[in-house]
Each structure stands twice: as C-alpha cells, then as structure tokens.
Design a protein around this motif. Sequence first.
Motif, PDB file in Angstrom:
ATOM      1  N   ALA A  65     -21.032 -67.681 -34.453  1.00 14.59           N
ATOM      2  CA  ALA A  65     -20.847 -69.080 -34.065  1.00 14.59           C
ATOM      3  C   ALA A  65     -22.192 -69.785 -33.882  1.00 14.59           C
ATOM      4  O   ALA A  65     -23.142 -69.202 -33.376  1.00 14.59           O
ATOM      5  N   ARG A  66     -22.250 -71.060 -34.296  1.00 12.49           N
ATOM      6  CA  ARG A  66     -23.473 -71.853 -34.122  1.00 12.49           C
ATOM      7  C   ARG A  66     -23.828 -71.975 -32.646  1.00 12.49           C
ATOM      8  O   ARG A  66     -25.000 -71.977 -32.271  1.00 12.49           O
ATOM      9  N   GLY A  67     -22.816 -72.060 -31.804  1.00 17.90           N
ATOM     10  CA  GLY A  67     -23.052 -72.157 -30.370  1.00 17.90           C
ATOM     11  C   GLY A  67     -23.711 -70.909 -29.799  1.00 17.90           C
ATOM     12  O   GLY A  67     -24.530 -70.992 -28.888  1.00 17.90           O
ATOM     13  N   VAL A  68     -23.377 -69.749 -30.332  1.00 15.36           N
ATOM     14  CA  VAL A  68     -24.003 -68.496 -29.892  1.00 15.36           C
ATOM     15  C   VAL A  68     -25.468 -68.478 -30.320  1.00 15.36           C
ATOM     16  O   VAL A  68     -26.350 -68.061 -29.563  1.00 15.36           O
ATOM     17  N   GLY A  72     -25.319 -70.045 -26.440  1.00 13.77           N
ATOM     18  CA  GLY A  72     -24.011 -69.954 -25.790  1.00 13.77           C
ATOM     19  C   GLY A  72     -23.459 -68.540 -25.821  1.00 13.77           C
ATOM     20  O   GLY A  72     -24.046 -67.627 -26.392  1.00 13.77           O
ATOM     21  N   VAL A  73     -22.323 -68.360 -25.197  1.00  8.10           N
ATOM     22  CA  VAL A  73     -21.649 -67.061 -25.144  1.00  8.10           C
ATOM     23  C   VAL A  73     -20.253 -67.224 -25.730  1.00  8.10           C
ATOM     24  O   VAL A  73     -19.528 -68.157 -25.380  1.00  8.10           O
ATOM     25  N   LEU A  74     -19.871 -66.310 -26.598  1.00  4.77           N
ATOM     26  CA  LEU A  74     -18.537 -66.347 -27.200  1.00  4.77           C
ATOM     27  C   LEU A  74     -17.533 -65.729 -26.246  1.00  4.77           C
ATOM     28  O   LEU A  74     -17.689 -64.585 -25.825  1.00  4.77           O
ATOM     29  N   ARG A  75     -16.520 -66.508 -25.882  1.00  3.40           N
ATOM     30  CA  ARG A  75     -15.403 -65.990 -25.079  1.00  3.40           C
ATOM     31  C   ARG A  75     -14.248 -65.751 -26.033  1.00  3.40           C
ATOM     32  O   ARG A  75     -13.723 -66.679 -26.630  1.00  3.40           O
ATOM     33  N   ASN A 105     -16.857 -75.720 -28.144  1.00  2.53           N
ATOM     34  CA  ASN A 105     -15.737 -75.809 -29.083  1.00  2.53           C
ATOM     35  C   ASN A 105     -14.773 -74.646 -28.892  1.00  2.53           C
ATOM     36  O   ASN A 105     -15.125 -73.611 -28.356  1.00  2.53           O
ATOM     37  N   LYS A 106     -13.549 -74.852 -29.354  1.00  2.00           N
ATOM     38  CA  LYS A 106     -12.510 -73.834 -29.317  1.00  2.00           C
ATOM     39  C   LYS A 106     -11.909 -73.681 -30.697  1.00  2.00           C
ATOM     40  O   LYS A 106     -11.884 -74.624 -31.471  1.00  2.00           O
ATOM     41  N   LEU A 107     -11.397 -72.515 -30.976  1.00  2.00           N
ATOM     42  CA  LEU A 107     -10.654 -72.270 -32.216  1.00  2.00           C
ATOM     43  C   LEU A 107      -9.206 -72.015 -31.807  1.00  2.00           C
ATOM     44  O   LEU A 107      -8.912 -71.059 -31.081  1.00  2.00           O
ATOM     45  N   TYR A 108      -8.328 -72.890 -32.251  1.00  6.86           N
ATOM     46  CA  TYR A 108      -6.918 -72.789 -31.886  1.00  6.86           C
ATOM     47  C   TYR A 108      -6.159 -71.937 -32.890  1.00  6.86           C
ATOM     48  O   TYR A 108      -6.536 -71.843 -34.056  1.00  6.86           O
ATOM     49  N   VAL A 109      -5.074 -71.357 -32.438  1.00  8.51           N
ATOM     50  CA  VAL A 109      -4.224 -70.524 -33.286  1.00  8.51           C
ATOM     51  C   VAL A 109      -3.740 -71.312 -34.490  1.00  8.51           C
ATOM     52  O   VAL A 109      -3.657 -70.786 -35.603  1.00  8.51           O
TER      53      VAL A 109
END
Length: 114
Positions: A65-68, A72-75, A105-109
């Motif tokens: 992830a670009r945020g990582v 950032g930290v991936l949850r 950001n979030k990744l939705y199902v």
Amino acid sequence: FKSLVYTPDVHTVEIDLKDGGKLNAVLQDIQFHPVTDAIMHIDFYQIFEDKEISMEIPVHTKGVARGVKNGGVLRFNLRRMRVKGLPGNLPDFIEADITPLKIGNKLYVTALKS
C-alpha cells in the motif's frame, strides 16, 4: 492431517470408505487434546458438485500500500470471507490488491473482484 489442518487455505479431500466408495469433503471442525494438542476428532462436510456450499475463503493481499510506504500501518481486519457457491466455482483464495491505498483509505468487500 498436518497439511490439511495447519494451513490458512481451504482444501477439499477425497475420503476412501471401507466399502470402496469415495466422498469429496471439506474440513468442518477439529478437536485437539487440551494438553498435548494432539488431534482427537475431525468432522468433515460432504460436498456435492450440484449443491451450493457456504465456506470461509482466505484473503491474500497483493502489493504494498502507498500509505505503508509513507509511514502508515496496514490493518488487515478480514483475513477470511464467507462465500457461497458451487464447489467447482469457489476460488482457493480471494486476492485483494492494496497497492493504491493511501493513509486512511479502506478497501471494502464490494471492491473485490470475483
């Protein structure tokens, strides 16, 4: 049973019966000895090619992830998803591309491809 039990993936098995018959099944439940962790009991669920089943499929992430990359930290909250379908149409795993995710950001199902 090691390769069947100690893996996050879902596997179908073919069970040979004493009368010479064979059944296709998936692991449904397992019981371990409370002290030694030895397998005491295993339940299998018979599957039929023409009947839908509901089971949990593992989710694998793809990319970084670009945020990582920006600190950032991936949850990763949902490691398995319950899906329903014919056994032949169910995937071994569901792949989630997390590359475009920025911090917050979030990744939705609903965004996952089938």
